[in-house]
Design an enzyme around this catalytic site. Structure first.
Site, PDB file in Angstrom:
ATOM      1  CD  GLU A 176      -5.549  -5.376  14.804  1.00 32.36           C
ATOM      2  OE1 GLU A 176      -6.420  -4.318  14.506  1.00 32.36           O
ATOM      3  OE2 GLU A 176      -7.221  -6.326  15.710  1.00 32.36           O
ATOM      4  CG  LEU A 177      -6.745  -2.555   7.011  1.00 32.65           C
ATOM      5  CD1 LEU A 177      -6.726  -3.280   6.176  1.00 32.65           C
ATOM      6  CD2 LEU A 177      -8.199  -1.555   6.510  1.00 32.65           C
ATOM      7  CG  ASP A 178      -2.931  -1.329   5.258  1.00 33.04           C
ATOM      8  OD1 ASP A 178      -3.239  -1.795   4.463  1.00 33.04           O
ATOM      9  OD2 ASP A 178      -3.854  -0.348   5.121  1.00 33.04           O
ATOM     10  CB  THR A 179      -1.379  -3.463  11.730  1.00 35.29           C
ATOM     11  OG1 THR A 179      -1.818  -4.420  11.792  1.00 35.29           O
ATOM     12  CG2 THR A 179      -1.892  -1.678  11.900  1.00 35.29           C
TER      13      THR A 179
ATOM     14  CG  HIS B  96      -0.528  -0.419   2.411  1.00 32.73           C
ATOM     15  ND1 HIS B  96       0.540   1.543   2.830  1.00 32.73           N
ATOM     16  CD2 HIS B  96      -0.329  -0.990   3.701  1.00 32.73           C
ATOM     17  CE1 HIS B  96       0.579   0.614   4.143  1.00 32.73           C
ATOM     18  NE2 HIS B  96       0.482  -0.066   4.224  1.00 32.73           N
TER      19      HIS B  96
END
Length: 330
Positions: free
Chosen positions: A272-275, A238
């Site tokens: 956990e989104l984008d972590t 991302h």
């Protein structure tokens, strides 16, 4: 923290997974050195070994002796022993004669070392002898990362077999991506998704025989149930505009805000989104001289480069799990 690098042997195969197990580390098959012996009959083959165990005296010596005792030659070694953690990480590359050191015997020898040091992970891989990794690529409408990945694969820079491309965007048969996939016999699966139905069961059916997945700007959030069912590594990319600029058209938001530094992050997918644990990050400066078009081009180029570097590091077995949510990248 103490890092030790030696020019002995560089490469260690290991599997990891940050979903429900440690993520899988793959190897990148470099061109093997092929020196012949005096009779000109034997070719040397490139091998990789990854080791993760409690720290102890003499681990590196035993690893070196294991390879040397079978006539192998260590090309390079990376070792990492975190301060006050009492754990040992290593990645080694070596060349060997498969006639003198058969593949099955190699597994047995490294298994003995694993038992000796109570290793959490000990994996050996021989790129030229072992099967290529099977992957699937998930992508949405934006295809800059997908196109770049396909060309990297076509040029032989990725040691994988692409089983299929899955997308929630219906591409026209006359598009570059569709023609490329058709020319190389790679199936393209269009699965229309909605907020209520992400088509995850169908995706799981398509990817069940893969070794890992790539999200090349796939703009759908995979559920925890998907991750638990798939149970293998998923690499995502991302832009580095998060978390300051969320929602629709973040590049426009960042451009209008006059940011001076943009970036991209490639990481493992977790619930956990984008972590998830970070594999690679890249940054580039932008200025008042950039218009929106050049701004977006720089951002997309970073995403392509960052994802490609992350996949290559993963394929070269340079990425190891460290603590709860970190990575060691040799």
């Amino acid at each position: 923290m103490m890092s030790l690098r030696r020019r002995l042997s560089t490469s260690l195969p290991q599997l990891f997974g940050f979903t429900s197990r440690s993520f899988r580390s793959l190897e990148f098959p470099r061109k093997p050195l092929r020196p012949s012996n005096s009779s000109g009959e034997s070719n040397l083959v490139h091998g990789i070994h990854v080791f993760h165990c409690p720290d102890a005296v003499g681990i590196l010596a035993k690893l070196s002796d294991c390879i040397a005792s079978r006539g192998g030659n260590i090309l390079g070694a990376d070792v990492f022993v975190p301060e006050n953690k009492k754990v040992f990480y290593s990645r080694s590359e070596f060349i060997f004669d498969p006639v003198k050191w058969p593949r099955a015997r190699m597994d047995e020898d490294f298994l003995k070392l694993s038992n000796m040091f109570n290793a959490k992970k000990s994996v050996v891989r021989v790129p030229n002898l072992d099967p290529k990794y099977k992957i699937s690529v998930l992508a949405s409408k934006q295809d800059h990362c997908l196109v770049d990945l396909l060309h990297e694969w076509q040029d032989g820079r990725l040691p994988v077999d692409i089983t299929c491309v899955i997308s929630n965007h219906d591409r026209d048969p006359n598009t570059h991506v569709f023609r490329f996939l058709e020319r190389h016999g790679i199936p393209y699966h269009y699965l229309c998704t909605t907020k209520e139905n992400k088509r995850e069961e169908e995706i799981l059916d398509l990817v069940q025989d893969t070794d890992f997945l790539i999200l090349a700007r796939y703009m759908q959030v995979l559920s925890g149930n998907f991750l638990k069912t798939y149970r293998k590594d998923i690499i995502n990319i991302h832009h580095g505009l998060l978390p300051s600029f969320k929602g629709g058209n973040p590049s426009r938001q960042a451009f209008d805000a006059g940011v001076k530094l943009i970036g991209a992050t490639s990481h493992f997918v977790t619930e956990e989104l984008d972590t998830g644990p970070i594999i690679e990050q890249m940054v580039e400066r932008v200025s008042h001289r950039d218009n929106l078009k050049s701004f977006v081009q720089k951002s997309e180029n970073l995403e392509k480069q960052c994802l490609a570097k992350a996949i290559k590091s993963y394929c070269e077995l340079r990425v190891l799990p460290y603590e709860v949510n970190k990575t060691v990248v040799f």
